[in-house]
Scaffold this motif. Structure first.
Motif: not given
Length: 441
Positions: A350, A354, A380
């Motif tokens: 993640f 990102c 998230i």
């Protein structure tokens, strides 16, 4: 046996670097997980036991393996030899053992070894022969599987021993005993004592010193994945230049355990960058799903590949004797390290994903995290609330929007200064070692 189990069982690489007694917990794990046929495991146990004094245990396994109540004659004869030898050693060590069991007598001992040796000889007629007998008796106790007795006698022996080689041998025995008794705090202390001697001792050749470091790292795996602070300790040891060099040259399979520790240990993230460079260097010499997962995320930015590796990593962890420790919880059993690993692995994916995308489709991200849409959204949301990531969720478009972050100039300066300081220290150390080597010649 699945392909993963077959290809990634490290027992053939790990076992030669362990004392044979330390191999038994691995065999117990493999038998419990049914990674190999029972018959194969039992035969290997008997083969190991034949080189120890645990004859009764060998007899029991033989009876179980061949479905008989009779033990073979050679085992019966071997048992008689062991009992006779034990009695002989017990008699030889009796004067010193009697002394050690007397609290008031033990109080006469001081920190000065020479004083102790002289005092024992003058007052109790205990000399080098009795001290040597204590070592042999302790070693025999260890081979019989009496690890508690062996640990006590080896400790006492080291307080009296003036032979450095024999003292180191006794310390290795003490370390093995504490590991087998699962006394993790004491075992960690003994491991550090062995390390200090290995790093300071003058060996016959550099290769001997490297081999001792490799043995120490393998033995330490029991401690690192059972001790409360073990995931930090393994990084502190394995990541030292001399130990990391030993891994790269002679034991690259240990990268699995160092990689696992980095993934589950958030406090060691600053050191991860240097470890990624090691993974790149060793890419062709050793392949392992856990190591390859890090390469997928941080080297190739291959998030689909990372997701596939996560599934392989889960299989590897639950079938690894050091990583796959199970905890019973009512009617269920779980592998805590697996759950911790998967949570942190998702976080790695993640965070990295990102950093290179400004707007991320929630469905795509869920797929890469190996979660369904609702699970990914909850995960998230919770992550954004608790992490330093500056992001928000657009529910209408089903996307995660990342806010651009400017690098902190002060932090960059500090990090570069730290790196420069580390390189300077390494250079000075190498120069000192080189000058000392020249002086010795």
């Amino acid at each position: 046996m699945t392909e993963i189990k077959e290809n990634y069982d490290l027992t053939p690489r790990v076992a030669p670097n362990l004392d044979r007694h330390l191999v038994f917990p691995i065999l117990e794990f493999l038998q419990e997980r049914q990674l190999y046929p029972d018959e194969q495991i039992l035969k290997f146990k008997i083969e190991l036991l034949n080189k120890t004094n645990m004859v009764d245990y060998a007899m029991d396994i033989h009876k179980s393996l061949y479905h008989t109540e009779d033990a073979p004659q050679d085992m019966v004869e071997r048992r008689a030899e062991v009992v006779a030898r034990l009695k002989s050693l017990e008699e030889a060590a009796a004067p010193l053992v009697t002394f050690l069991l007397n609290p008031s007598a033990v109080q006469e001992l001081r920190a000065d070894k020479q004083y102790n040796l002289q005092m024992l000889k003058e007052r109790y007629q205990i000399g080098p022969d009795q001290i040597e007998a204590l070592y042999q008796y302790a070693k025999f106790q260890f081979e019989c599987g009496n690890y508690s007795g062996a640990a006590d006698y080896l400790y006492q022996y080291r307080t009296l021993c003036s032979n450095l080689e024999r003292s180191l041998s006794a310390l290795w025995g003490k370390l093995a005993s504490e590991i087998l008794m699962q006394n993790w705090d004491i075992a960690f202390e003994e491991l550090n004592r062995v390390k200090d001697i290995i790093d300071s001792k003058s060996f016959a050749s550099p290769l001997n010193q490297v081999q001792n470091r490799i043995w120490l790292m393998h033995w330490g795996l029991y401690i690192f994945f059972n001790h409360d602070n073990g995931r930090t300790q393994i990084i502190d040891l394995f990541n030292q230049d001399k130990y990391l060099n030993a891994i790269q040259t002679s034991a690259p399979h240990l990268l699995r355990y160092l990689a696992t520790a980095f993934i589950v240990n958030k406090r060691k993230r600053p050191q991860l960058k240097e470890f990624i460079k090691v993974i790149q260097q060793e890419h062709y010499s050793y392949k392992d799903p856990i190591v390859e997962f890090l390469a997928c995320v941080f080297v190739h930015y291959d998030f689909d590949g990372a997701q596939k590796k996560m599934k392989e990593c889960e299989e590897v962890i639950v079938n690894d004797p050091f990583l796959g420790k199970r905890v019973e919880n009512g009617n269920f059993s779980t592998v805590p390290l697996r759950d911790e690993f998967l949570e942190n692995a998702r976080l790695f994916i993640f965070e990295t994903y990102c950093r290179i995308h400004q707007r991320i489709d929630m469905g795509v991200l869920a797929e890469k995290l190996n979660l369904n849409y609702e699970e990914a959204e909850r995960w998230i949301v919770n992550l954004i609330r608790t992490s330093k990531l500056d992001a928000k969720i657009d529910s209408e478009s089903g996307t995660v929007i990342m806010e651009p972050t400017q690098p902190n100039v002060h932090e960059q300066l500090i990090n570069h200064t730290k790196a420069l300081s580390g390189r300077t220290y390494k250079l000075v150390t190498q120069l000192l070692e080189h000058s000392q080597g020249q002086a010795a010649r």
